[in-house]
Every structure is written in C-alpha cells, then in structure tokens.
Design a protein around this motif. Structure first.
Motif, mmCIF file in Angstrom:
data_model
loop_
_atom_site.group_PDB
_atom_site.id
_atom_site.type_symbol
_atom_site.label_atom_id
_atom_site.label_comp_id
_atom_site.label_asym_id
_atom_site.label_seq_id
_atom_site.Cartn_x
_atom_site.Cartn_y
_atom_site.Cartn_z
ATOM 1 N N GLU A 1 -2.441 -0.420 -2.730
ATOM 2 C CA GLU A 1 -1.066 -0.916 -2.739
ATOM 3 C C GLU A 1 -0.609 -1.406 -1.370
ATOM 4 N N THR A 2 -1.250 -0.876 -0.314
ATOM 5 C CA THR A 2 -0.749 -1.213 1.028
ATOM 6 C C THR A 2 -1.758 -1.935 1.916
ATOM 7 N N CYS B 1 -5.809 2.037 0.885
ATOM 8 C CA CYS B 1 -4.916 2.183 -0.263
ATOM 9 C C CYS B 1 -4.670 0.804 -0.853
#
Length: 676
Positions: free
Chosen positions: A203-204, A201
């Motif tokens: 964003e993470t 992911c």
C-alpha cells in the motif's frame, strides 16, 4: 599425448614466443558456421527461431504467506521476445522524454543495470540492444562505493534496478547527480510478490518511493509502466552493428581502481561462439548465479543460446545456492573456485573425510573411480556410482554433464572429486573482462588438471619474455612469460581512458599481466600475476601466487597469503589451517589434548613446528631455499569471512590482504631479518 595447440611456423620474434592456436582451428578463424550471427541482438533472434515455444527463463515461485520458494515458473522464448519488444519501445520513449542528452560512447547511450540475476535483466538488456544502446552493470556486492563509482564514471542517466536497490539509491542520490530515471524491475505496487518485495508494504511502497524520488528530481517508473508505453506506441527497432558497444563491464578491482571495459557485439559474439564450438551443448539447463554485472555469466549464457537453453535464476542468496540447484537440476554448472570449493568441502566431509565405515568405503570408491578414469577415460563406474556417487550427484540435481570454472586455479583434488562424485567433465578456463571472458578453455575429455586449457577457437596466444623476473620464452622444457592474446573478442578500450588502453596493448596484442607456461601438451598453466612478482634483496624473483597454490596442497592448510619483500631474502606467510587436520596434530605438539582450535593457533610453539613441517614439505615438492617460509602467522579466521578481501567475483584481493595483515607481516619480517 598429441599437442592440443598448433604452433604457427616461423612466428617467433626476439623476446616473444611463437604464436599458438587451437589445433582444431589452425587458420586462426572460427570458420563460416553460424557466421550470420554478428550481434547479441541477432543471437537472441536465433534462439527465438530455434526454440520459440521452449521454456527459456525461469524464476522460483514465491509464496508471500510463508516466504516459501517453490518450483521454477517459466517464460518461453516467444514470451520473453514479446517483453523485449515492448520494453525496447518503451525505453525509447523514456530516453526521449527524460534523458535525450544522455552521454555515452560515441552516439550510443548507456542503460544502467543494478540487480541480482533475473529474467528482467535480460528483458531490459535485449530491449536496450534493440535501439543500439548498451548496458552497464552496477555491483555493490563488496561495497556500496563501487556502485556510486560505476554510476558516476559511466555517466548514467537511466538505471533499471530491483526494488531493494531503490531506497539506497535515493539515500545517496547527492553522490550520483547524473541519474534522472530509475526503472524498478519489480512492480511498485508489489502486485507480483517475490523474496525482494516482501520487505515492502504494497500500500505504501510505490507512493512513498515515488514521493521521495520526485523530491530529488528523479522520475521513478516500474517495468510494467515502461512495457505499457511500448505497447501503446510501438517504435521501429534500430538494431546494433557488430562494431557497436554491447556492454560496459567494470573490472573487479583486484589490482587497483576499477576500469570500464567497452565490449563490442562482435567481441561478445566471437567469444561466445568460440566456446560453443568447444562444447556444442543443446537443450541445456543452466543456473545463472555468477553476477551479470561482470562478463562471465553473460558469456556463458550467450554460448548456450546457440544450441537452446533453459536459464533458471537463483534466489540471489548464496546460502541457498545448493537448494536452487536441487530444484532446477541443471545440466551445466558454472562457478568460481571459491564457490565450488565450498560445495566440495560439504560433500567431502560426508564421504572421503568421514569417520568410520562411511569414510573407509568412500575412500575405496573414490580411488577406484580415479583409477578407472585414468586407465580408460570412462567417467562412470558400474558399482560405485550405484552404491555411492549417484547419491552425491543427486545433491546437485543428478543431471550435471559439465562443471566449468575460471578466475583462479581450482585444486586438483577438488577437480578429481567432482569428476568422481558427479561423473561429469570438469574444465578450467582463462579469460579477462578485456577478452569478453574468453581466452583459453580445457577440452572436454581432457581429465588432467593443473592447467587452463588451450586457446579458444579463433584466438592467437603467445608469450612475452620477462627477463627481470626470470621468465623467458626460451626456457626449457616449457616456454614461460607474460601471456599475450590476439582475438576479435578483445575489448574496444577503457571508457574515457586512452592512456590505460594503450598501456594494456602491445600492438594488436593484449598484454594480460599474467605469467603462464606452455606445457608439452600445448596446454597453458598459470603461474602468477605480473604485479604479484617480488624480487628479494638477493635478486631472486618470487611468485607469491604460485607459492600460495603449492603450499595450499598441504593437508593442514586451508588457505594462505605468502608475501615477499625487496628488503629481505626470506618469505613469510599468513596461514589459515584446515581444522580437521590441524587440530589433532597441534594438540599433540602443544601437549594440550583439550585445547580449542583458536587456542592452538595462538601457540608460538605450534607456529614454529608448523613452519618446520612446511619447510620439509617445500623441499619435497622441489621449491628452492628462497621459496621456503621463514616464519608464519597462524590465522584462525578464514579469509572468506572477511568480505573486503574478496571482489564481487570472489577473487582474492592480495593487496587488500597485505594491508589487512600489515602488523603481523611486519612482525614476521622482523623475526626473519638477516641473510640465509
């Protein structure tokens, strides 16, 4: 046919054959051509000079929306050179700040490389060469423990790797205490999505991985950050000397614990230049799929860089190799035998092994091409290429000029089929990690099979008698013995292991541990690994590997493991049948017209009858009574489906296979107990 090797006059000594050289390089050197290139770093500069704006390294475009891989996107040599300069400068800052005390060989420091083949590998590698550092390839294709062993044995502080390797490294960091810095080849913010980053992911990924790394005392960077360090504060290049270590490659472990092989720049350049002189390819398109953690693919890439090359990198998924080939359309293909056999099986099943009119026409066409090649040396056929073989060639891009292979013998029927189907040269070679992957190579235009070519340019070979095994340099008509190689491409030693280094050398000659014979044409034929020779209880020496190759020529055999033992005078084997040939025959033997392949393999009467068929076959090909199979076990599961039986280079691990089939082999020996 005139001999392809030059026999050095008066070079025989007791127990050793004469010294043989490539007949085109009788003085034992490579001459002065291209001699100004002395290191891999200089070779890169040479490629930059001859092809600055040419497409150099390519990766298939990835669509994160549907996971689709499209055409290749390319970086020019100049663009790669800019990345090498910036990464090399940034790497200097990384080592100075986080790993100034990194240990290695002498005054040189190592950079670990942990990824499938990709252009970032070469950016990092040539960037490391820029400051006299060497690289260490890490491979976990067979088992994760191999990666841990490599990291610890080579005492790596800094490792460049693909993003998918980072979680497993962090999970096992307690087992690799030397590591301080991990450099992700992929942006940690997933800004350049590919088939590896899709599992993360955006964003993470970066924050999560950085947090985990920091908790373990590890500095986690990505390549973009290191490139920016180099751009912000450029450093002055400190190029390597020819005697400096270029790479440390670990042996594949077919015969025991992996060893770290130190290969110098001079050795790698000598090896790659020798093969360039054999082929002299220019403007080549090449698919890089053989793992860069080992020496083979790097040796080929360096060889092709002398004349200019476009290197396309595969997806890393073996099930998509044919797709990668079709998209890239390479002109030179390099593969290990098991990979080429898989391609052959697929193509042969649709042509020469097919039922009906397709099979009939394919077999006629195949025989016509083979006969024309034998009679004229002409690879092309005006009729059958247009009707059939151009379509087969198109399955592999339609542009292949040569297929190169090594590591193990490729069956003659596979070689002949590729020559016919692709209208190209198919050459076998021989090399070891300790020879920088060079050793012998088959000449272009030599359309024979069953041998591994002649010495590379600038290499000397000779044989050492093995009287206990019955292989002598005085054997007639062909000298036989352990292959010895003398060349500038030889390794500088095993890392931190002077005893094994000394044991491998006989003066200035490398004792390869392989038994070969020198044929009348001057070519060499492989017989066996010395460690796989067994003397039976009557004192007769058995070469199990040689028998593997001979019995595997029978149409009902897909693969087999021949085994001998010092307490018995008969040999036994585990056999994987070829289903298309075996099944109808076995149904007839068992009188079970509807039996499955697995059911037939389990029938004792089928095993007994197959052993008799192979006994008759062995006599027809000239095997002695001691080389005939006393009993067999039929294995329905192909060896290739048992990953632990193969190295990351797809070499068969006989020792591991013998352990795996210990119960079956013991039963077979009990069955054949007693004298002939």
């Amino acid at each position: 046919m005139a001999s392809q090797t030059f026999k050095v006059p008066s070079s025989e000594v007791p127990g050793y054959s004469a010294i043989y050289r490539n007949s085109l390089f009788k003085d034992g050197t490579q001459g002065s051509e291209l001699s100004h290139i002395t290191t891999a770093y200089e070779l890169f500069q040479h490629h930059l000079a001859i092809a600055p704006k040419t497409e150099f390294m390519g990766t298939r475009r990835f669509d994160p929306a549907d996971g689709f891989l499209d055409e290749y996107e390319w970086l020019t040599t100049s663009e790669i050179a800019e990345l090498v300069e910036d990464f090399g400068s940034g790497l200097e800052h990384v080592f100075a700040k986080y790993a100034a005390d990194a240990k290695g060989h002498g005054t040189q420091q190592p950079l670990g490389m942990y990824a499938n083949n990709r252009y970032e590998w070469f950016v990092a590698e040539f960037g490391a060469f820029r400051s006299r550092r060497y690289t260490v390839g890490i491979c976990d294709a067979v088992e994760i423990q191999a990666a841990e062993y490599t990291i610890n044995h080579s005492e790596l502080r800094v490792i460049a790797c693909s993003i998918d390797k980072i979680p497993r490294m962090l999970d096992r960091m307690a087992g690799t205490p030397s590591v301080r810095v991990i450099i992700s080849m992929d942006p940690l913010n997933c800004s350049r999505p590919n088939h590896l980053t899709q599992a993360f992911c955006a964003e993470t990924a970066g924050p999560s991985l950085r947090k985990r790394a920091a908790a373990l005392g590890i500095t986690l960077l990505d390549m973009d950050e290191v490139l920016e360090m180099g751009r912000a504060t450029p450093t002055v290049a400190q190029p390597p000397a020819p005697s400096d270590i270029c790479v440390m490659c670990y042996t594949s472990g077919t015969t025991g614990v992996m060893k770290g092989v130190l290969l110098t720049h001079d050795g790698m350049i000598n090896a790659s230049r020798s093969s360039h002189f054999s082929f002299r390819y220019t403007d080549t398109t090449y698919l890089s799929v053989t793992l860069l953690a080992h020496s083979m693919d790097r040796y080929v890439v360096y060889m092709l860089m002398y004349g200019g090359v476009r290197i396309g990198f595969g997806t890393g998924d073996r099930t998509r190799i044919v797709e990668d080939i079709q998209v890239l359309r390479p002109t030179v293909m390099v593969g290990f035998p098991r990979l080429l056999v898989a391609v052959y099986e697929r193509m042969a099943a649709a042509t020469i092994r097919a039922d009906g009119m397709t099979g009939v026409l394919s077999r006629i066409a195949y025989q016509c091409k083979r006969q024309r090649l034998a009679a004229t040396g002409e690879l092309h056929h005006p009729l059958w290429d247009r009707v059939l073989f151009s379509k087969l060639a198109a399955q592999l891009g339609g542009r292949i000029k040569a297929v190169m292979t090594g590591a193990a013998d490729l069956k003659p029927e596979v070689i002949d089929f590729f020559r016919a189907a692709l209208s190209c040269d198919v050459v076998q070679g021989y090399g070891q990690t300790e020879t920088s992957a060079a050793g012998t190579i088959q000449r272009l235009g030599d359309y024979t099979s069953g041998h591994i070519g002649v010495p590379n340019a600038g290499s000397d070979i000779r044989l050492r008698s093995m009287p206990d095994a019955g292989y002598l340099v005085t054997d007639l008509p062909c000298p036989r013995g352990e292959l010895m190689i003398r060349s500038r491409s030889l390794f500088a030693g095993y890392f931190n292991d002077p005893e094994k280094t000394q044991a491998t050398m006989d003066g200035e000659w490398l004792a390869t541990g392989d038994v070969v014979q020198i044929n009348a044409t001057g070519t060499l034929s492989f017989i066996s690994r010395t460690k796989n020779l067994v003397k039976n209880n009557l004192g007769y020496c058995i070469s199990a590997e040689r028998l593997d190759r001979i019995y595997a020529q029978h149409p009902m055999i897909q693969s087999l493991l021949v085994d001998g033992h010092q307490d018995y005078n008969k040999i036994v084997a585990v056999i994987v049948p070829e289903p298309t040939e075996f099944t109808p025959w076995a149904r007839s033997v068992a009188n079970m017209p509807d039996a499955s392949f697995e059911e037939l393999c389990a029938k004792p009467e089928v095993a007994k009858e197959l052993a008799e068929v192979l006994r008759i076959y062995s006599a027809s090909v000239g095997l002695s009574v001691y080389e005939q199979l006393g009993a067999i076990y039929i294995e329905p599961v192909p060896f290739t489906e048992r990953r632990h039986l193969f190295t990351s280079l797809l070499k068969f691990k006989r020792t591991a296979a013998i352990v795996h089939y210990d119960v079956q082999l013991k039963k077979l020996y009990k069955e054949v107990g007693g004298l002939i």
